[in-house]
Motif scaffolding. Structure first.
Motif, PDB file in Angstrom:
ATOM      1  N   GLY A 148       0.809  -1.201   0.000  1.00  0.00           N
ATOM      2  CA  GLY A 148       0.000   0.000   0.000  1.00  0.00           C
ATOM      3  C   GLY A 148       0.847   1.257   0.000  1.00  0.00           C
ATOM      4  O   GLY A 148       2.071   1.206  -0.198  1.00  0.00           O
ATOM      5  N   THR A 149       0.212   2.386   0.258  1.00  0.00           N
ATOM      6  CA  THR A 149       0.903   3.672   0.205  1.00  0.00           C
ATOM      7  C   THR A 149       2.084   3.725   1.167  1.00  0.00           C
ATOM      8  O   THR A 149       3.148   4.259   0.844  1.00  0.00           O
ATOM      9  CB  THR A 149      -0.079   4.810   0.543  1.00  0.00           C
ATOM     10  OG1 THR A 149      -1.211   4.729  -0.330  1.00  0.00           O
ATOM     11  CG2 THR A 149       0.582   6.166   0.383  1.00  0.00           C
ATOM     12  N   ALA A 150       1.925   3.174   2.367  1.00  0.00           N
ATOM     13  CA  ALA A 150       2.968   3.247   3.385  1.00  0.00           C
ATOM     14  C   ALA A 150       3.929   2.072   3.342  1.00  0.00           C
ATOM     15  O   ALA A 150       4.884   2.032   4.124  1.00  0.00           O
ATOM     16  CB  ALA A 150       2.331   3.334   4.777  1.00  0.00           C
ATOM     17  N   GLY A 151       3.698   1.114   2.473  1.00  0.00           N
ATOM     18  CA  GLY A 151       4.493  -0.105   2.481  1.00  0.00           C
ATOM     19  C   GLY A 151       5.666  -0.067   1.525  1.00  0.00           C
ATOM     20  O   GLY A 151       5.746   0.761   0.625  1.00  0.00           O
ATOM     21  N   THR A 152       6.604  -0.981   1.737  1.00  0.00           N
ATOM     22  CA  THR A 152       7.738  -1.196   0.846  1.00  0.00           C
ATOM     23  C   THR A 152       7.818  -2.673   0.519  1.00  0.00           C
ATOM     24  O   THR A 152       7.028  -3.485   1.020  1.00  0.00           O
ATOM     25  CB  THR A 152       9.059  -0.745   1.503  1.00  0.00           C
ATOM     26  OG1 THR A 152       9.323  -1.606   2.632  1.00  0.00           O
ATOM     27  CG2 THR A 152       8.988   0.704   1.966  1.00  0.00           C
ATOM     28  N   THR A 153       8.792  -3.035  -0.278  1.00  0.00           N
ATOM     29  CA  THR A 153       8.961  -4.438  -0.625  1.00  0.00           C
ATOM     30  C   THR A 153       9.247  -5.304   0.595  1.00  0.00           C
ATOM     31  O   THR A 153       8.989  -6.501   0.601  1.00  0.00           O
ATOM     32  CB  THR A 153      10.097  -4.586  -1.656  1.00  0.00           C
ATOM     33  OG1 THR A 153      10.213  -5.947  -2.051  1.00  0.00           O
ATOM     34  CG2 THR A 153      11.425  -4.126  -1.078  1.00  0.00           C
ATOM     35  N   ASP A 154       9.763  -4.689   1.697  1.00  0.00           N
ATOM     36  CA  ASP A 154      10.134  -5.452   2.891  1.00  0.00           C
ATOM     37  C   ASP A 154       8.936  -5.900   3.722  1.00  0.00           C
ATOM     38  O   ASP A 154       9.071  -6.824   4.532  1.00  0.00           O
ATOM     39  CB  ASP A 154      11.060  -4.624   3.778  1.00  0.00           C
ATOM     40  CG  ASP A 154      12.400  -4.352   3.117  1.00  0.00           C
ATOM     41  OD1 ASP A 154      13.400  -4.917   3.568  1.00  0.00           O
ATOM     42  OD2 ASP A 154      12.442  -3.578   2.143  1.00  0.00           O
ATOM     43  N   LEU A 214      -3.626   0.366  -1.607  1.00  0.00           N
ATOM     44  CA  LEU A 214      -3.305   0.895  -2.931  1.00  0.00           C
ATOM     45  C   LEU A 214      -2.787  -0.210  -3.846  1.00  0.00           C
ATOM     46  O   LEU A 214      -3.101  -0.234  -5.047  1.00  0.00           O
ATOM     47  CB  LEU A 214      -2.258   2.009  -2.813  1.00  0.00           C
ATOM     48  CG  LEU A 214      -1.718   2.581  -4.118  1.00  0.00           C
ATOM     49  CD1 LEU A 214      -2.829   3.220  -4.948  1.00  0.00           C
ATOM     50  CD2 LEU A 214      -0.590   3.581  -3.846  1.00  0.00           C
ATOM     51  N   GLY A 215      -2.017  -1.148  -3.302  1.00  0.00           N
ATOM     52  CA  GLY A 215      -1.510  -2.255  -4.104  1.00  0.00           C
ATOM     53  C   GLY A 215      -2.621  -3.112  -4.679  1.00  0.00           C
ATOM     54  O   GLY A 215      -2.520  -3.602  -5.815  1.00  0.00           O
ATOM     55  N   VAL A 257       5.880  -0.765   9.872  1.00  0.00           N
ATOM     56  CA  VAL A 257       5.511   0.020   8.687  1.00  0.00           C
ATOM     57  C   VAL A 257       5.915   1.481   8.851  1.00  0.00           C
ATOM     58  O   VAL A 257       6.369   2.114   7.893  1.00  0.00           O
ATOM     59  CB  VAL A 257       3.997  -0.116   8.401  1.00  0.00           C
ATOM     60  CG1 VAL A 257       3.563   0.834   7.288  1.00  0.00           C
ATOM     61  CG2 VAL A 257       3.656  -1.553   8.022  1.00  0.00           C
ATOM     62  N   VAL A 258       5.760   2.030  10.057  1.00  0.00           N
ATOM     63  CA  VAL A 258       6.189   3.410  10.296  1.00  0.00           C
ATOM     64  C   VAL A 258       7.684   3.547  10.014  1.00  0.00           C
ATOM     65  O   VAL A 258       8.134   4.536   9.414  1.00  0.00           O
ATOM     66  CB  VAL A 258       5.862   3.835  11.738  1.00  0.00           C
ATOM     67  CG1 VAL A 258       6.560   5.139  12.100  1.00  0.00           C
ATOM     68  CG2 VAL A 258       4.356   3.995  11.912  1.00  0.00           C
ATOM     69  N   ALA A 259       8.470   2.568  10.424  1.00  0.00           N
ATOM     70  CA  ALA A 259       9.901   2.595  10.142  1.00  0.00           C
ATOM     71  C   ALA A 259      10.166   2.539   8.642  1.00  0.00           C
ATOM     72  O   ALA A 259      11.108   3.163   8.145  1.00  0.00           O
ATOM     73  CB  ALA A 259      10.600   1.426  10.847  1.00  0.00           C
ATOM     74  N   LYS A 305     -10.593 -11.864  11.632  1.00  0.00           N
ATOM     75  CA  LYS A 305     -11.271 -11.205  12.745  1.00  0.00           C
ATOM     76  C   LYS A 305     -10.533  -9.953  13.193  1.00  0.00           C
ATOM     77  O   LYS A 305     -11.137  -8.919  13.474  1.00  0.00           O
ATOM     78  CB  LYS A 305     -11.416 -12.182  13.910  1.00  0.00           C
ATOM     79  CG  LYS A 305     -12.207 -11.621  15.085  1.00  0.00           C
ATOM     80  CD  LYS A 305     -12.383 -12.667  16.169  1.00  0.00           C
ATOM     81  CE  LYS A 305     -13.180 -12.105  17.344  1.00  0.00           C
ATOM     82  NZ  LYS A 305     -13.340 -13.107  18.426  1.00  0.00           N
ATOM     83  N   THR A 306      -9.216 -10.039  13.267  1.00  0.00           N
ATOM     84  CA  THR A 306      -8.388  -8.891  13.630  1.00  0.00           C
ATOM     85  C   THR A 306      -7.175  -8.858  12.710  1.00  0.00           C
ATOM     86  O   THR A 306      -6.930  -9.792  11.953  1.00  0.00           O
ATOM     87  CB  THR A 306      -7.919  -8.962  15.090  1.00  0.00           C
ATOM     88  OG1 THR A 306      -7.126 -10.153  15.272  1.00  0.00           O
ATOM     89  CG2 THR A 306      -9.094  -8.993  16.048  1.00  0.00           C
ATOM     90  N   GLY A 307      -6.430  -7.789  12.802  1.00  0.00           N
ATOM     91  CA  GLY A 307      -5.234  -7.667  11.975  1.00  0.00           C
ATOM     92  C   GLY A 307      -4.884  -6.239  11.623  1.00  0.00           C
ATOM     93  O   GLY A 307      -3.761  -5.955  11.224  1.00  0.00           O
ATOM     94  N   GLY A 308      -5.879  -5.330  11.732  1.00  0.00           N
ATOM     95  CA  GLY A 308      -5.600  -3.935  11.438  1.00  0.00           C
ATOM     96  C   GLY A 308      -5.308  -3.705   9.972  1.00  0.00           C
ATOM     97  O   GLY A 308      -5.781  -4.420   9.088  1.00  0.00           O
ATOM     98  N   ASP A 309      -4.489  -2.689   9.698  1.00  0.00           N
ATOM     99  CA  ASP A 309      -4.156  -2.328   8.318  1.00  0.00           C
ATOM    100  C   ASP A 309      -3.129  -3.260   7.695  1.00  0.00           C
ATOM    101  O   ASP A 309      -3.032  -3.332   6.469  1.00  0.00           O
ATOM    102  CB  ASP A 309      -3.615  -0.892   8.283  1.00  0.00           C
ATOM    103  CG  ASP A 309      -4.704   0.140   8.489  1.00  0.00           C
ATOM    104  OD1 ASP A 309      -5.549   0.285   7.599  1.00  0.00           O
ATOM    105  OD2 ASP A 309      -4.711   0.800   9.549  1.00  0.00           O
ATOM    106  N   PHE A 310      -2.381  -3.963   8.524  1.00  0.00           N
ATOM    107  CA  PHE A 310      -1.261  -4.751   8.006  1.00  0.00           C
ATOM    108  C   PHE A 310      -1.333  -6.199   8.497  1.00  0.00           C
ATOM    109  O   PHE A 310      -0.443  -6.661   9.228  1.00  0.00           O
ATOM    110  CB  PHE A 310       0.061  -4.103   8.423  1.00  0.00           C
ATOM    111  CG  PHE A 310       0.066  -2.604   8.276  1.00  0.00           C
ATOM    112  CD1 PHE A 310       0.000  -2.013   7.025  1.00  0.00           C
ATOM    113  CD2 PHE A 310       0.109  -1.787   9.404  1.00  0.00           C
ATOM    114  CE1 PHE A 310      -0.015  -0.634   6.878  1.00  0.00           C
ATOM    115  CE2 PHE A 310       0.106  -0.406   9.277  1.00  0.00           C
ATOM    116  CZ  PHE A 310       0.037   0.178   8.008  1.00  0.00           C
ATOM    117  N   PRO A 311      -2.355  -6.941   8.104  1.00  0.00           N
ATOM    118  CA  PRO A 311      -2.485  -8.312   8.599  1.00  0.00           C
ATOM    119  C   PRO A 311      -1.361  -9.233   8.153  1.00  0.00           C
ATOM    120  O   PRO A 311      -1.088 -10.236   8.809  1.00  0.00           O
ATOM    121  CB  PRO A 311      -3.837  -8.760   8.028  1.00  0.00           C
ATOM    122  CG  PRO A 311      -4.046  -7.893   6.829  1.00  0.00           C
ATOM    123  CD  PRO A 311      -3.441  -6.574   7.181  1.00  0.00           C
TER     124      PRO A 311
END
Length: 392
Positions: free
Chosen positions: A48-54, A107-108, A180-182, A247-253
């Motif tokens: 997504g917008t905040a993500g990288t290949t890592d 976004l991906g 993800v913030v990092a 059930k849970t996982g937030g934005d980055f499951p």
């Protein structure tokens, strides 16, 4: 990671074993990981917008050892959706990949659908997670979109981070947010500006030639930056798609619930006819060379386990007959699992690796036990949770 937090032990292990590829294609720079038997049609992961290949390292670790080929890519510096489709096609040509399976989040997932719409012969199936069909709602919420290309980096980062829900999280989700913030900190101003431009550039997904039966929709049911209304539109567009609700996982499951995500990805690949090749899995290279585990000469073979993988958040998909990997369900495993990382190393390497693992686990254990002392919101105080400073 620019000192923001201490990287998880399994991520350190991943970086030491799987090489990062960087290739220029015309004016675009591509960063990607490619691991697993090259004879298997790849699953390509788009962040997504905040993500990288890592951010998909847990998927690469798990699925590649089961005999699947996983490619994780960065979204390159493109400024509209037409440019994205052309650039991605040239990337696939450059790495000699013709038929693909796409896994996209946020976004991906939107970009994956657009590519499937305009290049239907290349896309064999889709896995869509917390994504959307059109950009008009994002454009309306961002009136300064016309000047995004001239916006300072610190404002772009702040805007991206405000899209992630504030407030206390359960530990696994908090860890995924920190990771993800990092990653956001590693993105340049141009990278962030181009991704936000893709989010607000006027576009919508049209009809796909791909059958609904070849689509899996994997959404989280707790909270997400993508409004529920937009996620519901995706489900309505593909009524015959397989639903895999978390059930849970937030934005980055893929980081907070990797066991569940990896299980659904494996089931999807089996359902669409991708045959894993565990017989070609020799093991991760000790020197980190090479992009495919099928080309390596050392290590142990992995046996393809059944879908009855341990679904608990702290589970590991490794067993005694597989090449041991860092536990993928959580980075706060009990120290008894640490020796699993060391079986493939000599005594000197074991000592160094054991010290690193012990340090990581000790620091993370302290953080998890101190989380309840922080009543403030996650992003007003996220720098205060710097693992390095807490470990002093």
């Amino acid at each position: 990671m620019k000192g923001v937090f201490s990287a998880p032990g399994d991520y350190i292990h991943f970086k030491s074993q799987v090489p990062l590829h960087k290739i220029p294609i015309y004016s675009k720079q591509w960063r990607y990981y490619d691991f697993g038997p090259k004879v298997v049609p790849p699953l390509i992961c788009l962040p997504g917008t905040a993500g990288t290949t890592d951010v998909y390292y847990k998927q690469i670790l798990s699925l590649s050892m089961k005999g699947y080929r996983v490619i994780s890519v960065d979204i390159p510096r493109v400024w509209n959706h037409h440019e994205w489709i052309q650039a991605f096609e040239k990337f696939l040509d450059a790495i000699d990949v013709h038929h693909i399976h796409l896994y996209g989040t946020s976004l991906g997932g939107f970009l994956a659908q657009l590519f499937a719409q305009h290049r239907p012969r290349r896309v064999r199936s889709l896995v869509l997670s917390n994504t959307f069909l059109e950009t008009s709602s994002f454009s309306a919420a961002m009136p300064w979109a016309p000047i995004v290309g001239w916006t300072p980096a610190f404002l772009l980062k702040r805007y991206v981070l405000t899209g992630i829900r504030d407030g206390p999280h359960e530990p696994f989700i908090a860890d995924s947010v920190d990771f993800v913030v990092a990653q956001v900190e590693t993105l340049s101003r141009e990278d962030l500006a181009s991704r936000l431009s893709l989010t607000v550039d006027a576009a919508s997904v049209g009809p796909l030639l791909l059958s609904d039966s070849l689509i899996t929709i994997m959404d989280t049911n707790d909270f997400c930056a993508i409004p529920q209304q937009l996620k519901d539109q995706v489900i309505e567009r593909y009524p015959g798609a397989r639903l895999a609700s978390l059930k849970t996982g937030g934005d980055f499951p893929f980081l907070s619930r990797p066991d569940e995500v990896n299980l659904h990805l494996q089931l999807h690949l089996r359902r669409v006819g991708v045959e894993a090749r565990p017989d070609l899995v020799i093991g991760m290279p000790k020197d980190g060379a090479g992009g495919s585990s099928s080309e390596q000469k050392n290590g142990r073979r992995d046996t393809d386990d059944a879908p009855e993988d341990d679904k608990r958040g702290s589970g590991s998909t490794s067993n005694e007959n597989e090449l041991p990997l860092a536990p993928e369900g959580t980075d706060t495993q009990n120290l008894e699992s640490a020796p699993l990382l060391l079986n493939g190393f000599n005594s000197n390497e074991q000592t160094v690796a054991a010290n690193k693992v012990l340090s990581n686990f000790t620091c993370e254990f302290i953080i998890l036990n101190l989380l309840h002392l922080y009543p403030g919101t996650l992003y007003s105080d996220w720098k205060c949770r710097n693992l390095d400073s807490l470990c002093r």
